[in-house]
Scaffold this motif. Structure first.
Motif, PDB file in Angstrom:
ATOM      1  N   LEU A  83       0.817  -1.208   0.000  1.00  0.00           N
ATOM      2  CA  LEU A  83       0.000   0.000   0.000  1.00  0.00           C
ATOM      3  C   LEU A  83       0.853   1.262   0.000  1.00  0.00           C
ATOM      4  N   ALA A  84       1.996   1.228   0.702  1.00  0.00           N
ATOM      5  CA  ALA A  84       2.892   2.380   0.720  1.00  0.00           C
ATOM      6  C   ALA A  84       3.479   2.627  -0.661  1.00  0.00           C
ATOM      7  N   ARG A  85       3.674   1.568  -1.412  1.00  0.00           N
ATOM      8  CA  ARG A  85       4.204   1.690  -2.766  1.00  0.00           C
ATOM      9  C   ARG A  85       3.162   2.264  -3.726  1.00  0.00           C
ATOM     10  N   GLY A  86       1.893   2.075  -3.422  1.00  0.00           N
ATOM     11  CA  GLY A  86       0.822   2.613  -4.247  1.00  0.00           C
ATOM     12  C   GLY A  86       0.281   1.579  -5.217  1.00  0.00           C
ATOM     13  N   VAL A  87      -0.912   1.081  -4.948  1.00  0.00           N
ATOM     14  CA  VAL A  87      -1.536   0.074  -5.802  1.00  0.00           C
ATOM     15  C   VAL A  87      -2.759   0.699  -6.469  1.00  0.00           C
ATOM     16  N   GLY A  88      -2.805   0.604  -7.789  1.00  0.00           N
ATOM     17  CA  GLY A  88      -3.968   1.047  -8.541  1.00  0.00           C
ATOM     18  C   GLY A  88      -4.754  -0.168  -8.990  1.00  0.00           C
ATOM     19  N   VAL A  89      -6.053   0.008  -9.215  1.00  0.00           N
ATOM     20  CA  VAL A  89      -6.904  -1.120  -9.615  1.00  0.00           C
ATOM     21  C   VAL A  89      -7.769  -0.699 -10.799  1.00  0.00           C
ATOM     22  N   ARG A  90      -7.718  -1.529 -11.855  1.00  0.00           N
ATOM     23  CA  ARG A  90      -8.641  -1.388 -12.977  1.00  0.00           C
ATOM     24  C   ARG A  90      -9.681  -2.492 -12.839  1.00  0.00           C
ATOM     25  N   PHE A  91     -10.949  -2.100 -12.774  1.00  0.00           N
ATOM     26  CA  PHE A  91     -12.047  -3.049 -12.658  1.00  0.00           C
ATOM     27  C   PHE A  91     -12.869  -2.960 -13.926  1.00  0.00           C
ATOM     28  N   LYS A  92     -12.940  -4.065 -14.674  1.00  0.00           N
ATOM     29  CA  LYS A  92     -13.622  -4.120 -15.971  1.00  0.00           C
ATOM     30  C   LYS A  92     -13.075  -3.047 -16.915  1.00  0.00           C
ATOM     31  N   GLY A  93     -11.753  -2.801 -16.836  1.00  0.00           N
ATOM     32  CA  GLY A  93     -11.102  -1.848 -17.725  1.00  0.00           C
ATOM     33  C   GLY A  93     -11.199  -0.397 -17.309  1.00  0.00           C
ATOM     34  N   VAL A  94     -11.847  -0.099 -16.178  1.00  0.00           N
ATOM     35  CA  VAL A  94     -12.021   1.275 -15.712  1.00  0.00           C
ATOM     36  C   VAL A  94     -11.235   1.468 -14.414  1.00  0.00           C
ATOM     37  N   GLU A  95     -10.475   2.554 -14.332  1.00  0.00           N
ATOM     38  CA  GLU A  95      -9.698   2.869 -13.134  1.00  0.00           C
ATOM     39  C   GLU A  95     -10.645   3.194 -11.982  1.00  0.00           C
ATOM     40  N   LYS A  96     -10.458   2.522 -10.839  1.00  0.00           N
ATOM     41  CA  LYS A  96     -11.280   2.759  -9.648  1.00  0.00           C
ATOM     42  C   LYS A  96     -10.393   3.313  -8.538  1.00  0.00           C
ATOM     43  N   THR A  97     -10.871   4.349  -7.865  1.00  0.00           N
ATOM     44  CA  THR A  97     -10.099   4.966  -6.780  1.00  0.00           C
ATOM     45  C   THR A  97     -10.706   4.699  -5.409  1.00  0.00           C
ATOM     46  N   ASN A  98     -11.867   4.073  -5.352  1.00  0.00           N
ATOM     47  CA  ASN A  98     -12.544   3.834  -4.079  1.00  0.00           C
ATOM     48  C   ASN A  98     -12.551   2.360  -3.688  1.00  0.00           C
ATOM     49  N   VAL A  99     -11.504   1.611  -4.060  1.00  0.00           N
ATOM     50  CA  VAL A  99     -11.425   0.181  -3.773  1.00  0.00           C
ATOM     51  C   VAL A  99     -10.945  -0.028  -2.338  1.00  0.00           C
ATOM     52  N   GLU A 100     -11.711  -0.769  -1.554  1.00  0.00           N
ATOM     53  CA  GLU A 100     -11.338  -1.095  -0.177  1.00  0.00           C
ATOM     54  C   GLU A 100     -10.615  -2.444  -0.108  1.00  0.00           C
ATOM     55  N   GLU A 101     -10.977  -3.369  -0.992  1.00  0.00           N
ATOM     56  CA  GLU A 101     -10.379  -4.699  -1.009  1.00  0.00           C
ATOM     57  C   GLU A 101     -10.605  -5.296  -2.397  1.00  0.00           C
ATOM     58  N   TYR A 102      -9.672  -6.151  -2.834  1.00  0.00           N
ATOM     59  CA  TYR A 102      -9.850  -6.833  -4.104  1.00  0.00           C
ATOM     60  C   TYR A 102      -9.276  -8.233  -4.031  1.00  0.00           C
ATOM     61  N   CYS A 103      -9.725  -9.105  -4.943  1.00  0.00           N
ATOM     62  CA  CYS A 103      -9.185 -10.453  -5.094  1.00  0.00           C
ATOM     63  C   CYS A 103      -9.172 -10.778  -6.584  1.00  0.00           C
ATOM     64  N   VAL A 104      -7.976 -10.963  -7.129  1.00  0.00           N
ATOM     65  CA  VAL A 104      -7.833 -11.225  -8.558  1.00  0.00           C
ATOM     66  C   VAL A 104      -8.312 -12.626  -8.909  1.00  0.00           C
ATOM     67  N   SER A 105      -7.903 -13.634  -8.120  1.00  0.00           N
ATOM     68  CA  SER A 105      -8.228 -15.024  -8.455  1.00  0.00           C
ATOM     69  C   SER A 105      -9.729 -15.302  -8.390  1.00  0.00           C
ATOM     70  N   GLU A 106     -10.445 -14.633  -7.485  1.00  0.00           N
ATOM     71  CA  GLU A 106     -11.888 -14.834  -7.385  1.00  0.00           C
ATOM     72  C   GLU A 106     -12.663 -13.830  -8.237  1.00  0.00           C
ATOM     73  N   GLY A 107     -12.008 -12.781  -8.717  1.00  0.00           N
ATOM     74  CA  GLY A 107     -12.631 -11.818  -9.620  1.00  0.00           C
ATOM     75  C   GLY A 107     -13.654 -10.901  -8.975  1.00  0.00           C
ATOM     76  N   TRP A 108     -13.287 -10.232  -7.869  1.00  0.00           N
ATOM     77  CA  TRP A 108     -14.205  -9.286  -7.239  1.00  0.00           C
ATOM     78  C   TRP A 108     -13.444  -8.130  -6.602  1.00  0.00           C
ATOM     79  N   VAL A 109     -14.168  -7.035  -6.391  1.00  0.00           N
ATOM     80  CA  VAL A 109     -13.661  -5.872  -5.663  1.00  0.00           C
ATOM     81  C   VAL A 109     -14.720  -5.428  -4.678  1.00  0.00           C
ATOM     82  N   ARG A 110     -14.286  -4.792  -3.602  1.00  0.00           N
ATOM     83  CA  ARG A 110     -15.188  -4.131  -2.656  1.00  0.00           C
ATOM     84  C   ARG A 110     -14.966  -2.637  -2.787  1.00  0.00           C
TER      85      ARG A 110
END
Length: 85
Positions: free
Chosen positions: A23-50
């Motif tokens: 987190l200190a390094r800075g993690v960005g998340v693209r969900f369905k190809g769209v950049e999201k800035t309000n992600v609280e948690e994600y899981c790539v293998s299960e395919g979901w974001v909170r």
């Protein structure tokens, strides 16, 4: 540290999936190809974001979240820094 973010990551310090170094390094998340800035948690293998829902919080002060299914693409916003000698 590797150039790939963890498979599952949470911003909540009480979560077992919290990684302060990533987190200190800075993690960005693209969900369905769209950049999201309000992600609280994600899981790539299960395919979901909170995603946090507005500024609403529960009685413990944590943001209310909504779980969405889809393709998740996490990435580091900056490159890894070599250790200082």
């Amino acid at each position: 540290m590797t150039d790939t973010p963890p498979d599952r990551l949470s911003v909540d310090p009480k979560s077992p999936f919290h990684d302060a170094a990533a987190l200190a390094r800075g993690v960005g998340v693209r969900f369905k190809g769209v950049e999201k800035t309000n992600v609280e948690e994600y899981c790539v293998s299960e395919g979901w974001v909170r995603l946090s829902v507005g500024k609403t919080v529960d009685r413990h002060g944590k943001p209310l979240t909504m779980k969405l299914q889809g393709s998740v693409e996490p990435y580091f916003r900056d490159t890894a820094q070599p250790p200082a000698a």
